[in-house]
Design a protein around this motif. Sequence first.
Motif, PDB file in Angstrom:
ATOM      1  N   THR A 492       0.837  -1.197   0.000  1.00 41.32           N
ATOM      2  CA  THR A 492       0.000   0.000   0.000  1.00 41.32           C
ATOM      3  C   THR A 492       0.876   1.252   0.000  1.00 41.32           C
ATOM      4  OG1 THR A 492      -1.726  -1.151   1.252  1.00 41.32           O
ATOM      5  CG2 THR A 492      -1.784   1.264   1.258  1.00 41.32           C
ATOM      6  N   MET A 493       0.554   2.203  -0.891  1.00 38.05           N
ATOM      7  CA  MET A 493       1.265   3.486  -0.902  1.00 38.05           C
ATOM      8  C   MET A 493       0.797   4.321   0.282  1.00 38.05           C
ATOM      9  SD  MET A 493       3.375   3.585  -3.489  1.00 38.05           S
ATOM     10  CE  MET A 493       3.680   5.345  -3.635  1.00 38.05           C
ATOM     11  N   VAL A 494       1.738   4.902   1.003  1.00 35.83           N
ATOM     12  CA  VAL A 494       1.358   5.660   2.198  1.00 35.83           C
ATOM     13  C   VAL A 494       0.935   7.077   1.858  1.00 35.83           C
ATOM     14  CG1 VAL A 494       2.923   4.295   3.621  1.00 35.83           C
ATOM     15  CG2 VAL A 494       3.716   6.460   2.664  1.00 35.83           C
ATOM     16  N   GLY A 495       1.235   7.583   0.633  1.00 33.45           N
ATOM     17  CA  GLY A 495       0.919   8.965   0.271  1.00 33.45           C
ATOM     18  C   GLY A 495       1.975   9.912   0.791  1.00 33.45           C
ATOM     19  N   GLU A 496       1.908  11.165   0.324  1.00 37.19           N
ATOM     20  CA  GLU A 496       2.902  12.149   0.734  1.00 37.19           C
ATOM     21  C   GLU A 496       2.878  12.338   2.241  1.00 37.19           C
ATOM     22  OE1 GLU A 496       4.221  16.809  -0.020  1.00 37.19           O
ATOM     23  OE2 GLU A 496       2.441  15.990  -0.993  1.00 37.19           O
ATOM     24  N   ARG A 497       4.066  12.165   2.853  1.00 35.72           N
ATOM     25  CA  ARG A 497       4.248  12.293   4.309  1.00 35.72           C
ATOM     26  C   ARG A 497       3.313  11.383   5.094  1.00 35.72           C
ATOM     27  NH1 ARG A 497       7.362  16.437   6.002  1.00 35.72           N
ATOM     28  NH2 ARG A 497       6.393  16.322   8.059  1.00 35.72           N
ATOM     29  N   GLY A 498       2.807  10.326   4.449  1.00 37.26           N
ATOM     30  CA  GLY A 498       1.987   9.351   5.146  1.00 37.26           C
ATOM     31  C   GLY A 498       0.579   9.794   5.438  1.00 37.26           C
ATOM     32  N   TYR A 499       0.039  10.736   4.648  1.00 36.33           N
ATOM     33  CA  TYR A 499      -1.267  11.298   4.982  1.00 36.33           C
ATOM     34  C   TYR A 499      -2.437  10.360   4.702  1.00 36.33           C
ATOM     35  CZ  TYR A 499       0.082  15.885   6.565  1.00 36.33           C
ATOM     36  OH  TYR A 499       0.583  16.908   7.316  1.00 36.33           O
ATOM     37  N   ARG A 500      -2.168   9.177   4.165  1.00 37.98           N
ATOM     38  CA  ARG A 500      -3.251   8.195   4.016  1.00 37.98           C
ATOM     39  C   ARG A 500      -3.520   7.487   5.335  1.00 37.98           C
ATOM     40  NH1 ARG A 500      -3.061   4.422  -1.162  1.00 37.98           N
ATOM     41  NH2 ARG A 500      -4.947   3.767  -0.085  1.00 37.98           N
ATOM     42  N   PHE A 501      -2.661   7.721   6.328  1.00 36.59           N
ATOM     43  CA  PHE A 501      -2.804   7.046   7.612  1.00 36.59           C
ATOM     44  C   PHE A 501      -3.009   8.075   8.719  1.00 36.59           C
ATOM     45  CE2 PHE A 501      -0.474   4.141   4.936  1.00 36.59           C
ATOM     46  CZ  PHE A 501      -1.048   2.913   5.214  1.00 36.59           C
ATOM     47  N   SER A 502      -3.594   7.612   9.807  1.00 39.54           N
ATOM     48  CA  SER A 502      -3.797   8.493  10.956  1.00 39.54           C
ATOM     49  C   SER A 502      -2.457   8.721  11.652  1.00 39.54           C
ATOM     50  CB  SER A 502      -4.783   7.853  11.939  1.00 39.54           C
ATOM     51  OG  SER A 502      -4.192   6.698  12.534  1.00 39.54           O
ATOM     52  N   GLY A 503      -2.457   9.679  12.580  1.00 36.56           N
ATOM     53  CA  GLY A 503      -1.230   9.971  13.300  1.00 36.56           C
ATOM     54  C   GLY A 503      -0.721   8.764  14.068  1.00 36.56           C
ATOM     55  N   GLY A 504      -1.621   8.035  14.710  1.00 42.86           N
ATOM     56  CA  GLY A 504      -1.215   6.853  15.466  1.00 42.86           C
ATOM     57  C   GLY A 504      -0.672   5.762  14.571  1.00 42.86           C
ATOM     58  N   GLU A 505      -1.297   5.573  13.404  1.00 39.09           N
ATOM     59  CA  GLU A 505      -0.817   4.547  12.468  1.00 39.09           C
ATOM     60  C   GLU A 505       0.572   4.894  11.940  1.00 39.09           C
ATOM     61  OE1 GLU A 505      -5.322   3.350  10.943  1.00 39.09           O
ATOM     62  OE2 GLU A 505      -4.068   4.740   9.798  1.00 39.09           O
ATOM     63  N   LYS A 506       0.773   6.174  11.657  1.00 41.33           N
ATOM     64  CA  LYS A 506       2.102   6.594  11.182  1.00 41.33           C
ATOM     65  C   LYS A 506       3.154   6.364  12.264  1.00 41.33           C
ATOM     66  CE  LYS A 506       0.961  10.782   9.938  1.00 41.33           C
ATOM     67  NZ  LYS A 506       1.114  12.164   9.431  1.00 41.33           N
ATOM     68  N   GLN A 507       2.815   6.668  13.512  1.00 38.27           N
ATOM     69  CA  GLN A 507       3.778   6.467  14.589  1.00 38.27           C
ATOM     70  C   GLN A 507       4.150   4.998  14.740  1.00 38.27           C
ATOM     71  OE1 GLN A 507       2.244   8.389  18.169  1.00 38.27           O
ATOM     72  NE2 GLN A 507       3.714  10.041  17.875  1.00 38.27           N
ATOM     73  N   ARG A 508       3.164   4.128  14.578  1.00 38.84           N
ATOM     74  CA  ARG A 508       3.457   2.700  14.727  1.00 38.84           C
ATOM     75  C   ARG A 508       4.293   2.175  13.563  1.00 38.84           C
ATOM     76  NH1 ARG A 508      -2.366   0.365  15.883  1.00 38.84           N
ATOM     77  NH2 ARG A 508      -3.028   2.433  15.193  1.00 38.84           N
ATOM     78  N   ILE A 509       4.048   2.690  12.346  1.00 37.53           N
ATOM     79  CA  ILE A 509       4.886   2.294  11.202  1.00 37.53           C
ATOM     80  C   ILE A 509       6.318   2.785  11.409  1.00 37.53           C
ATOM     81  CG2 ILE A 509       5.293   2.643   8.726  1.00 37.53           C
ATOM     82  CD1 ILE A 509       2.254   2.757   8.358  1.00 37.53           C
ATOM     83  N   ALA A 510       6.449   4.023  11.912  1.00 30.05           N
ATOM     84  CA  ALA A 510       7.781   4.563  12.169  1.00 30.05           C
ATOM     85  C   ALA A 510       8.482   3.770  13.266  1.00 30.05           C
ATOM     86  CB  ALA A 510       7.676   6.030  12.570  1.00 30.05           C
ATOM     87  N   LEU A 511       7.725   3.329  14.272  1.00 29.26           N
ATOM     88  CA  LEU A 511       8.319   2.521  15.332  1.00 29.26           C
ATOM     89  C   LEU A 511       8.780   1.168  14.779  1.00 29.26           C
ATOM     90  CD1 LEU A 511       8.968   2.147  18.314  1.00 29.26           C
ATOM     91  CD2 LEU A 511       6.642   1.278  18.641  1.00 29.26           C
ATOM     92  N   ALA A 512       7.954   0.564  13.934  1.00 28.45           N
ATOM     93  CA  ALA A 512       8.340  -0.718  13.320  1.00 28.45           C
ATOM     94  C   ALA A 512       9.606  -0.553  12.482  1.00 28.45           C
ATOM     95  CB  ALA A 512       7.191  -1.241  12.451  1.00 28.45           C
ATOM     96  N   ARG A 513       9.726   0.579  11.823  1.00 27.24           N
ATOM     97  CA  ARG A 513      10.918   0.851  11.008  1.00 27.24           C
ATOM     98  C   ARG A 513      12.171   0.877  11.883  1.00 27.24           C
ATOM     99  NH1 ARG A 513      10.250   6.039   7.428  1.00 27.24           N
ATOM    100  NH2 ARG A 513      10.226   7.029   9.487  1.00 27.24           N
ATOM    101  N   THR A 514      12.065   1.469  13.064  1.00 27.63           N
ATOM    102  CA  THR A 514      13.211   1.506  13.974  1.00 27.63           C
ATOM    103  C   THR A 514      13.480   0.144  14.584  1.00 27.63           C
ATOM    104  OG1 THR A 514      12.795   3.834  14.485  1.00 27.63           O
ATOM    105  CG2 THR A 514      14.133   2.597  16.053  1.00 27.63           C
ATOM    106  N   ILE A 515      12.418  -0.599  14.883  1.00 25.11           N
ATOM    107  CA  ILE A 515      12.583  -1.937  15.456  1.00 25.11           C
ATOM    108  C   ILE A 515      13.364  -2.838  14.502  1.00 25.11           C
ATOM    109  CG2 ILE A 515      11.317  -4.037  16.080  1.00 25.11           C
ATOM    110  CD1 ILE A 515       9.085  -2.179  17.163  1.00 25.11           C
ATOM    111  N   LEU A 516      13.150  -2.661  13.201  1.00 26.14           N
ATOM    112  CA  LEU A 516      13.854  -3.472  12.200  1.00 26.14           C
ATOM    113  C   LEU A 516      15.367  -3.317  12.298  1.00 26.14           C
ATOM    114  CD1 LEU A 516      11.797  -3.244   8.886  1.00 26.14           C
ATOM    115  CD2 LEU A 516      12.510  -5.322  10.068  1.00 26.14           C
ATOM    116  N   ARG A 517      15.831  -2.144  12.710  1.00 28.62           N
ATOM    117  CA  ARG A 517      17.269  -1.901  12.800  1.00 28.62           C
ATOM    118  C   ARG A 517      17.868  -2.551  14.037  1.00 28.62           C
ATOM    119  NH1 ARG A 517      18.007   3.877  13.386  1.00 28.62           N
ATOM    120  NH2 ARG A 517      20.217   3.357  13.344  1.00 28.62           N
ATOM    121  N   ASP A 518      17.019  -2.859  15.008  1.00 27.15           N
ATOM    122  CA  ASP A 518      17.455  -3.545  16.227  1.00 27.15           C
ATOM    123  C   ASP A 518      18.625  -2.834  16.898  1.00 27.15           C
ATOM    124  OD1 ASP A 518      17.319  -5.490  18.179  1.00 27.15           O
ATOM    125  OD2 ASP A 518      18.746  -6.806  17.151  1.00 27.15           O
TER     126      ASP A 518
END
Length: 611
Positions: A492-518
Amino acid sequence: MAGHGMGARRLDPDEMKLAPGQKADVRRVVRLFRPYRGRVALVLVLIALGAASGVVSPFLVREIVDVALPGRDLGLLAWCVGGLVLATAIATALNVSQSMVSTRVGQAVMHDLRVAVYGHLQRMGLGFFTRTRTGEVQSRIFSDIGSMQAVVTSVMTQIVSALAGIIMALVAMTAMDWRLTLFSFVATPLAVWMNRRVGNRRRRIVKARQEKSADLAAGIQESLSVSGILLSTTMGRTQALTDRFAADSRELADLEVASETAGRWNMALFTALMSIIPALTYLLGGYLLVGGDTSITIGTLVAFIALQSSLMPQLNGLLRVSNQISASLALFTRVFEYIDAPVTIADKPDATVLDPRSVRGDVRFEQVDFAYPGSEELTLADVSLLAPAGKHTALVGHTGSGKTTTAYLVARLYDPTAGAVTLDGHDLRDVTMEALAACVGLVSQETYLLHATIAENLRFAAPGASDAELVEACRIAQIHDHIASLPEGYDTMVGERGYRFSGGEKQRIALARTILRDPPVLLLDEATSALDVRTERAMSDALETLGRGRTVISIAHRLSTIRSADQIIVMRGGRIIERGGYEELLAAGGDFAELVAQDETWQDEIRQVEI
């Protein structure tokens, strides 16, 4: 780029630097071509050969007029005509060859210049971009460098070609008759004087034009983004913004007209003068010929006029091109200003490379002071703390107390003004930026997602992550179920600056991105501020599991989420005023107890709204 495939060396931004206050000049522009000097030399040879072949024709014409035709020598006439055809063919082939080589060199230089500016800006640090509009940066990389393209790819070779043609023609004309040659340049001093005046004026206009263009680009960037449209629509400023854009666009159009028309009358006067000189040369040559001067013949006069006719456009073109370069130096100055900007945060030559797998995660502040660039007021003052390896340290305090700045110093987005921040005893200033980024993961309250798919956003942190690893990270961040419910899932395309998702959804995606780096050290700057209470509780449990065995430094938005923190640091005005456990600080009745009381009141209000 073609230039790099042949062993060319990429441009070093340090080689393009000027002394403070110095403007871009032709010497600095020439330095851009250093990595390609072999091919530049080839272009110069081709230009010289082309110019030499061009001056052969007038001598053949003189031979035809003075010898072949009067003597009715058809053999000599045929040879001369054949020579004319061959000279034209050789000149054409040489011109095409040098044009192809010079274009490749020019485009390689443009590529290197763009990469040099982009790479330098990547190293500039957060402070530079908090003071600079995004549209301004884009304008200099694309608009300014794009406008310089003509100068780099073709104008340089035009100058060399014109100079070679002028020199060759001048030598040939002098060999024919030195008096006619001197007469041919009678108007040159006037032309040079007018050209300098026009050049200085155009440089000022071009600088103003590019500044206005940058303002316009910045305005477009801000007003036509998702956030900009939301702001202008909800504030009823749509027509006002359109009117302001129209005014700026009209001013830019006027500057474009001024840039194109500057000095046109001066250049027209010079062109007319250059057109008159050949006619006057016929008059002077005829006077000498009728006067019995035996050193000049009809063939010499015809050949001389032919050379003069090719010389005048070359001279006119040279002055016009030098005028264009003079104006373009304003563009080079703007681009070099970015290259010259000092890098405030950079690796030391002997910087340490830490292995994230061997990092324990002890983070220590040693009497740290910090003031943001350009400010004399300290944001942090005499901060000393230890975030022990494998423990959870929470930073709390009112807005402006210095919590986020503290986290930024751990990620080395800034360096302390005084004191030191260390990781396992290593001063962060002695560690490579790449190694530090692998050791410290930051999830900011300012969530940024790329205009790409969810999977591409996640793999930005770990390009080699498998699909299973993406899913696991998203499960921990409490976002997998939502992604799985989408028709295109992780594609799924997230759209510019992630505006297809709510603020909470964006935060969780960003958190998952950091978790991947371990990373062994995890910074959470109000990373759950956009979540509802129920989701935040679920994710807090997940974060607690994630934090085991690693150092967690969190900035708390809701104090109820940090009950299990190993230590809580309370900040006020950039200083640490309390530290201890949750119950210990609550019992002390200080600032922390006051913050908890305010938080509980707010939580009760939220629960009433939910009911």
